[in-house]
Design an enzyme around this catalytic site. Sequence first.
Site, PDB file in Angstrom:
ATOM      1  N   HIS A 133      47.715  51.740  37.955  1.00 42.67           N
ATOM      2  CA  HIS A 133      49.033  51.358  37.425  1.00 42.67           C
ATOM      3  C   HIS A 133      49.168  49.845  37.243  1.00 42.67           C
ATOM      4  O   HIS A 133      50.278  49.320  37.337  1.00 42.67           O
ATOM      5  CB  HIS A 133      50.163  51.812  38.374  1.00 42.67           C
ATOM      6  CG  HIS A 133      50.167  53.280  38.624  1.00 42.67           C
ATOM      7  ND1 HIS A 133      50.219  54.197  37.618  1.00 42.67           N
ATOM      8  CD2 HIS A 133      50.112  53.988  39.777  1.00 42.67           C
ATOM      9  CE1 HIS A 133      50.202  55.415  38.134  1.00 42.67           C
ATOM     10  NE2 HIS A 133      50.137  55.308  39.439  1.00 42.67           N
ATOM     11  N   LYS A 154      48.888  61.012  48.140  1.00 39.80           N
ATOM     12  CA  LYS A 154      50.315  61.041  48.503  1.00 39.80           C
ATOM     13  C   LYS A 154      50.832  62.473  48.615  1.00 39.80           C
ATOM     14  O   LYS A 154      51.424  62.846  49.626  1.00 39.80           O
ATOM     15  CB  LYS A 154      51.159  60.301  47.457  1.00 39.80           C
ATOM     16  CG  LYS A 154      50.939  58.816  47.384  1.00 39.80           C
ATOM     17  CD  LYS A 154      51.853  58.165  46.352  1.00 39.80           C
ATOM     18  CE  LYS A 154      51.531  58.505  44.907  1.00 39.80           C
ATOM     19  NZ  LYS A 154      50.202  58.103  44.452  1.00 39.80           N
ATOM     20  N   ASN A 176      58.838  61.955  44.968  1.00 41.49           N
ATOM     21  CA  ASN A 176      57.927  61.973  43.830  1.00 41.49           C
ATOM     22  C   ASN A 176      57.199  63.310  43.707  1.00 41.49           C
ATOM     23  O   ASN A 176      56.369  63.492  42.844  1.00 41.49           O
ATOM     24  CB  ASN A 176      56.910  60.830  44.013  1.00 41.49           C
ATOM     25  CG  ASN A 176      56.192  60.476  42.748  1.00 41.49           C
ATOM     26  OD1 ASN A 176      56.789  60.429  41.670  1.00 41.49           O
ATOM     27  ND2 ASN A 176      54.891  60.248  42.839  1.00 41.49           N
TER      28      ASN A 176
HETATM   29  P1  ADP Z   1      48.542  61.657  44.647  1.00 42.67           P
HETATM   30  O1  ADP Z   1      49.809  62.381  44.950  1.00 42.67           O
HETATM   31  O2  ADP Z   1      48.486  60.298  45.315  1.00 42.67           O
HETATM   32  O3  ADP Z   1      48.164  61.629  43.207  1.00 42.67           O
HETATM   33  P2  ADP Z   1      47.122  64.043  45.570  1.00 42.67           P
HETATM   34  O4  ADP Z   1      47.378  64.411  46.989  1.00 42.67           O
HETATM   35  O5  ADP Z   1      47.804  64.800  44.518  1.00 42.67           O
HETATM   36  O6  ADP Z   1      47.365  62.474  45.391  1.00 42.67           O
HETATM   37  O7  ADP Z   1      45.538  64.115  45.324  1.00 42.67           O
HETATM   38  C1  ADP Z   1      45.027  63.858  44.024  1.00 42.67           C
HETATM   39  C2  ADP Z   1      43.539  63.660  44.068  1.00 42.67           C
HETATM   40  O8  ADP Z   1      43.250  62.427  44.740  1.00 42.67           O
HETATM   41  C3  ADP Z   1      42.797  64.722  44.859  1.00 42.67           C
HETATM   42  O9  ADP Z   1      42.439  65.788  44.013  1.00 42.67           O
HETATM   43  C4  ADP Z   1      41.600  63.978  45.393  1.00 42.67           C
HETATM   44  O10 ADP Z   1      40.580  63.951  44.421  1.00 42.67           O
HETATM   45  C5  ADP Z   1      42.104  62.558  45.560  1.00 42.67           C
HETATM   46  N1  ADP Z   1      42.530  62.239  46.942  1.00 42.67           N
HETATM   47  C6  ADP Z   1      43.370  62.935  47.752  1.00 42.67           C
HETATM   48  N2  ADP Z   1      43.539  62.324  48.932  1.00 42.67           N
HETATM   49  C7  ADP Z   1      42.819  61.171  48.872  1.00 42.67           C
HETATM   50  C8  ADP Z   1      42.593  60.088  49.787  1.00 42.67           C
HETATM   51  N3  ADP Z   1      43.146  60.045  50.988  1.00 42.67           N
HETATM   52  N4  ADP Z   1      41.765  59.088  49.370  1.00 42.67           N
HETATM   53  C9  ADP Z   1      41.202  59.110  48.156  1.00 42.67           C
HETATM   54  N5  ADP Z   1      41.358  60.097  47.264  1.00 42.67           N
HETATM   55  C10 ADP Z   1      42.158  61.126  47.602  1.00 42.67           C
END
Ligand code: ADP
Length: 474
Positions: free
Chosen positions: A194, A125, A148
């Site tokens: 969650h 996200k 968020n």
């Molecule tokens: P969120 O805001 O949903 O927690 P982030 O963009 O902060 O996601 O990314 C957190 C972690 O999730 C990254 O370090 C990576 O390991 C994983 N990640 C990021 N994008 C994806 C995706 N499209 N699919 C699966 N895992 C992802």
Amino acid sequence: MTPITCFEGRKTALFGLGGSGLATAAVLIAGGASVDCWDDGEAARNKAAEQGFAIVDLNKADWNAYDALILTPGVPLTHPAPHWCVIKAKGAGIEIIGDIELFFRERRHIAPGAPVIAITGTNGKSTTTALIAHLLKTAGRNVQLGGNIGTAVLSLEPPSLDRVHVLELSSFQIDLAPTLDPTVGVQLNLSPDHLDRHGTLTLYAAVKERLVSGASFAVVGVDDEMSAAMATRNEAAGRATIRISAEGALRRGVYAEGSEIYFSRGDAPKLVADIGGIGSLRGKHNAQNACAGAAAALLTGVDAETIVNGLKSYPGLPHRMEEVGRVGRVLFINDSKATNADSAEKALSAFSGSIYWILGGKPKEGGIAALEPYFERVARAYLIGEASNEFAATLQGKIAFERCETLQRAIEAANMDAALAMNGEPVVLLSPACASYDQFKNFEERGDLFRSIVKGLAGFAPVGPAATLKGDDA
Ligand code: ADP
């Protein structure tokens, strides 16, 4: 900030006095509503009182006097059990909504049609939200980024036709936004997460799907079954839906084949960009994020050349496979946000070999056993924190490793070993597959320390710009 004028003259109860709760109370008051504030924590109540908010004990209040309960998204609505204030609001038959709902109602009230892009999904996200905001800024648009991530939505400038709001939404926020209707709604992916708060995977998915079905244009990742089913239902209902995939060609949609991003309308696919060589978008998961970014940007009128330039200059977010810099040939990557094996897998799979892997911390259930298919990419592992014994047992006989205890010692040892690597592009990767709480306040503190130690290494140089990209019109 965005004063909530559509609640003028109404009386509300507001529960939860953290940052977004206080911001919400302020804009409701600014718009002419009355707000009785409460929080279970005394410190939060005192802080709000100091700032002049009306603290009213909602345990004892007359709930029939309120028009709505404004709830902070951290408070359980349904699972594991509804919070006491939710029970009181339901008893009085009043609606229960959050700051995102207030934003969308105000948008309908003062600027219907003002562009809003909302992003959700289990993973990616923040990355996708920041990327979309960056693409729109590259196109010269006036962008408001929050929700968020970073700034609470109601602390942003009000919706207006000449600015674009790019909002990251958690499932908790969507749960409190019954009339969510963004211009573009992005649902990236879905995996169990969650569930303590949503009950079951089906209920969790149903919350995310409301963003898809409420959007004028839905952008939906179809690489997992439940999200693909959302796309199918949305199409069947006759709503505009753009499918995205990091798994290869789609007849219609935006997809990645390797590092190349294509857009197809059912005819000959057009190459939008090649993200190979963009350090901030390494790995298949980031290809999914880039597809979503490109789709959302195309839908908001950004041309393909600007998308290419924006992808190329996207700086990435801190602690998510962040390129810190190089010492000689050795690249240093801060992936401190990888607090479980799933996330660490994304990083290990993004580098093809010669990984000097720093891991450990407070272990999660299951440890790192699931990462075994990637062990052959690891030249040596450096263990820190509480997980050392458990991880040593998993790695024994499979990867050369040493126990370093602290991040400082791990970086020094990895730096030395990687500098002596004979070939390839050695990478020192902090991707801990663990929570940080045994040695740090949070993953940010762990990543910040990594960055500052690495920047202090002899011969450190920041990373140069990403490689040149090709692209054509789409
Ligand atoms: P969120 O805001 O949903 O927690 P982030 O963009 O902060 O996601 O990314 C957190 C972690 O999730 C990254 O370090 C990576 O390991 C994983 N990640 C990021 N994008 C994806 C995706 N499209 N699919 C699966 N895992 C992802």
